[in-house]
Motif scaffolding. Structure first.
Motif, mmCIF file in Angstrom:
data_model
loop_
_atom_site.group_PDB
_atom_site.id
_atom_site.type_symbol
_atom_site.label_atom_id
_atom_site.label_comp_id
_atom_site.label_asym_id
_atom_site.label_seq_id
_atom_site.Cartn_x
_atom_site.Cartn_y
_atom_site.Cartn_z
ATOM 1 N N GLU A 176 0.825 -1.205 0.000
ATOM 2 C CA GLU A 176 0.000 0.000 0.000
ATOM 3 C C GLU A 176 0.860 1.255 0.000
ATOM 4 O O GLU A 176 0.559 2.220 -0.718
ATOM 5 C CB GLU A 176 -0.926 -0.011 1.215
ATOM 6 C CG GLU A 176 -1.912 1.140 1.225
ATOM 7 C CD GLU A 176 -2.991 0.982 2.277
ATOM 8 O OE1 GLU A 176 -3.171 1.914 3.081
ATOM 9 O OE2 GLU A 176 -3.655 -0.085 2.292
ATOM 10 N N TRP A 227 -9.093 4.744 -6.201
ATOM 11 C CA TRP A 227 -8.344 4.065 -5.135
ATOM 12 C C TRP A 227 -7.645 5.074 -4.232
ATOM 13 O O TRP A 227 -7.688 4.956 -2.996
ATOM 14 C CB TRP A 227 -7.319 3.111 -5.751
ATOM 15 C CG TRP A 227 -6.516 2.354 -4.736
ATOM 16 C CD1 TRP A 227 -6.833 1.168 -4.145
ATOM 17 C CD2 TRP A 227 -5.266 2.757 -4.166
ATOM 18 N NE1 TRP A 227 -5.858 0.798 -3.246
ATOM 19 C CE2 TRP A 227 -4.871 1.746 -3.241
ATOM 20 C CE3 TRP A 227 -4.415 3.854 -4.347
ATOM 21 C CZ2 TRP A 227 -3.693 1.818 -2.511
ATOM 22 C CZ3 TRP A 227 -3.234 3.923 -3.615
ATOM 23 C CH2 TRP A 227 -2.891 2.918 -2.710
ATOM 24 N N ASP A 230 -10.042 6.910 -1.942
ATOM 25 C CA ASP A 230 -10.482 6.006 -0.881
ATOM 26 C C ASP A 230 -9.421 5.869 0.205
ATOM 27 O O ASP A 230 -9.730 5.852 1.401
ATOM 28 C CB ASP A 230 -10.791 4.637 -1.487
ATOM 29 C CG ASP A 230 -11.325 3.664 -0.449
ATOM 30 O OD1 ASP A 230 -12.439 3.900 0.061
ATOM 31 O OD2 ASP A 230 -10.638 2.671 -0.137
ATOM 32 N N ARG A 231 -8.141 5.782 -0.202
ATOM 33 C CA ARG A 231 -7.044 5.683 0.790
ATOM 34 C C ARG A 231 -6.972 6.944 1.636
ATOM 35 O O ARG A 231 -6.772 6.882 2.848
ATOM 36 C CB ARG A 231 -5.691 5.498 0.081
ATOM 37 C CG ARG A 231 -5.484 4.177 -0.644
ATOM 38 C CD ARG A 231 -5.569 2.993 0.284
ATOM 39 N NE ARG A 231 -6.925 2.443 0.272
ATOM 40 C CZ ARG A 231 -7.331 1.428 0.997
ATOM 41 N NH1 ARG A 231 -6.491 0.848 1.835
ATOM 42 N NH2 ARG A 231 -8.562 0.992 0.921
ATOM 43 N N LYS A 233 -9.334 9.048 2.396
ATOM 44 C CA LYS A 233 -10.454 9.058 3.339
ATOM 45 C C LYS A 233 -10.163 8.135 4.521
ATOM 46 O O LYS A 233 -10.447 8.470 5.679
ATOM 47 C CB LYS A 233 -11.733 8.610 2.631
ATOM 48 C CG LYS A 233 -12.309 9.643 1.670
ATOM 49 C CD LYS A 233 -13.575 9.114 1.013
ATOM 50 C CE LYS A 233 -14.160 10.143 0.055
ATOM 51 N NZ LYS A 233 -15.364 9.615 -0.645
ATOM 52 N N LYS A 234 -9.601 6.989 4.223
ATOM 53 C CA LYS A 234 -9.267 6.023 5.276
ATOM 54 C C LYS A 234 -8.236 6.606 6.238
ATOM 55 O O LYS A 234 -8.397 6.532 7.461
ATOM 56 C CB LYS A 234 -8.728 4.743 4.635
ATOM 57 C CG LYS A 234 -8.167 3.738 5.631
ATOM 58 C CD LYS A 234 -7.394 2.640 4.917
ATOM 59 C CE LYS A 234 -6.585 1.828 5.918
ATOM 60 N NZ LYS A 234 -5.675 0.868 5.270
ATOM 61 N N TYR A 235 -7.170 7.205 5.684
ATOM 62 C CA TYR A 235 -6.117 7.769 6.544
ATOM 63 C C TYR A 235 -6.650 8.928 7.384
ATOM 64 O O TYR A 235 -6.300 9.060 8.570
ATOM 65 C CB TYR A 235 -4.934 8.248 5.701
ATOM 66 C CG TYR A 235 -4.255 7.152 4.915
ATOM 67 C CD1 TYR A 235 -4.270 5.820 5.353
ATOM 68 C CD2 TYR A 235 -3.601 7.426 3.721
ATOM 69 C CE1 TYR A 235 -3.655 4.820 4.629
ATOM 70 C CE2 TYR A 235 -2.978 6.426 2.994
ATOM 71 C CZ TYR A 235 -3.007 5.124 3.451
ATOM 72 O OH TYR A 235 -2.388 4.137 2.728
ATOM 73 N N SER A 237 -9.734 9.390 8.398
ATOM 74 C CA SER A 237 -10.617 8.820 9.419
ATOM 75 C C SER A 237 -9.800 8.234 10.576
ATOM 76 O O SER A 237 -10.143 8.433 11.753
ATOM 77 C CB SER A 237 -11.493 7.742 8.794
ATOM 78 O OG SER A 237 -12.290 7.112 9.763
ATOM 79 N N GLU A 238 -8.716 7.529 10.242
ATOM 80 C CA GLU A 238 -7.859 6.954 11.284
ATOM 81 C C GLU A 238 -7.201 8.052 12.118
ATOM 82 O O GLU A 238 -7.103 7.937 13.343
ATOM 83 C CB GLU A 238 -6.793 6.067 10.646
ATOM 84 C CG GLU A 238 -7.339 4.764 10.060
ATOM 85 C CD GLU A 238 -6.271 3.960 9.354
ATOM 86 O OE1 GLU A 238 -5.126 4.472 9.205
ATOM 87 O OE2 GLU A 238 -6.558 2.819 8.946
#
Length: 254
Positions: A176, A227, A230-231, A233-235, A237-238
């Motif tokens: 990743e 992609w 999406d990554r 947004k994930k980072y 959020s974390e």
């Protein structure tokens, strides 16, 4: 095992075995014999790409497998690079998987496998190196030495034939991180550093080739933008969750 080889190629396993028994694995003579076998294999591939399946089976043979731990690092890398460029792309999926998972792994009579697969090990080293190089460029750009030419060189190295098989890397975080580093640089060429495509025209082709090589999904086409979004947004959020957890601790000023 020698019956598996043609008469003209029996000299290589015999020569390597005799040198190993007489002089030991670290001797110059043994290294020369092992290197000669690898050179012969790579030369066959250069002259006749249709021998890919034969070469794969030869590399997976017991005599050749036993010599992999004897090879010096530079020779192992040359072998892996040659297989990645001239063999892996021409194999069917089953043989491709056998070569990726089995080269460098011995399975004795006990049935317990030992050793580290050669190709995934090389691919992981390339993934880590490219990730570090691209991240370093992105942090410093456009200040020297993070120039358009430096990015072109870094992206060209990311086109290494073995990196097409980056999914063979065992650690998801490294895969990743590699994709994120590539996507960040390619995105920057569309936005902040779009002028670099004019000063270094090869960046246009490299960007297109890498997107098709690393971010193309059959029946969906290029998916890099989706992609990457999406990554991110994930980072985010974390990061928000961790910050909230810190402020929720007793004694932390509100």
């Amino acid at each position: 095992n020698l019956h598996k080889f043609e008469p003209k190629t029996q000299q290589f396993p015999l020569g390597c075995l005799c040198a190993l028994l007489q002089h030991g694995k670290d001797s110059k003579v043994t290294q020369e014999k092992v290197s000669a076998w690898v050179d012969f294999i790579l030369d066959r591939l250069m002259r006749s790409p249709t021998t890919a399946s034969e070469v794969a089976e030869e590399c997976l043979s017991a005599p050749f497998q036993r010599l992999l731990p004897v090879m010096r690092a530079q020779l192992r890398d040359s072998l892996a690079d040659g297989l990645g460029e001239h063999v892996l792309p021409h194999l069917d999926q089953a043989l491709q998987k056998r070569l990726l998972d089995g080269l460098g792994v011995e399975t004795p009579a006990s049935g317990t496998s030992s050793g580290t697969p050669l190709l995934p090990e090389r691919i992981e080293a390339l993934v880590v190196k490219c990730t570090e190089e691209l991240n370093s460029w992105f942090v410093s750009a456009p200040r020297f030495p993070a120039t358009p030419l430096a990015l072109a060189d870094a992206l060209a190295r990311a086109e290494h034939p073995l990196l097409r098989f980056f999914t063979a890397v065992r650690q998801p975080q490294k895969k990743e991180a590699f994709l994120v580093a590539v996507a960040l640089c390619l995105q920057s060429l569309r936005q902040r550093f779009s002028w670099m495509r004019i000063t270094e025209p090869v960046l246009e082709r490299l960007s297109h080739d890498l997107q098709n090589r690393l971010f193309f999904v059959q029946n969906k086409g290029p998916v890099m933008d989706f992609w990457f979004t999406d990554r991110m947004k994930k980072y985010n959020s974390e990061a928000n969750a961790r910050i909230a957890a810190i402020f929720a601790q007793p004694g932390v000023p509100k």
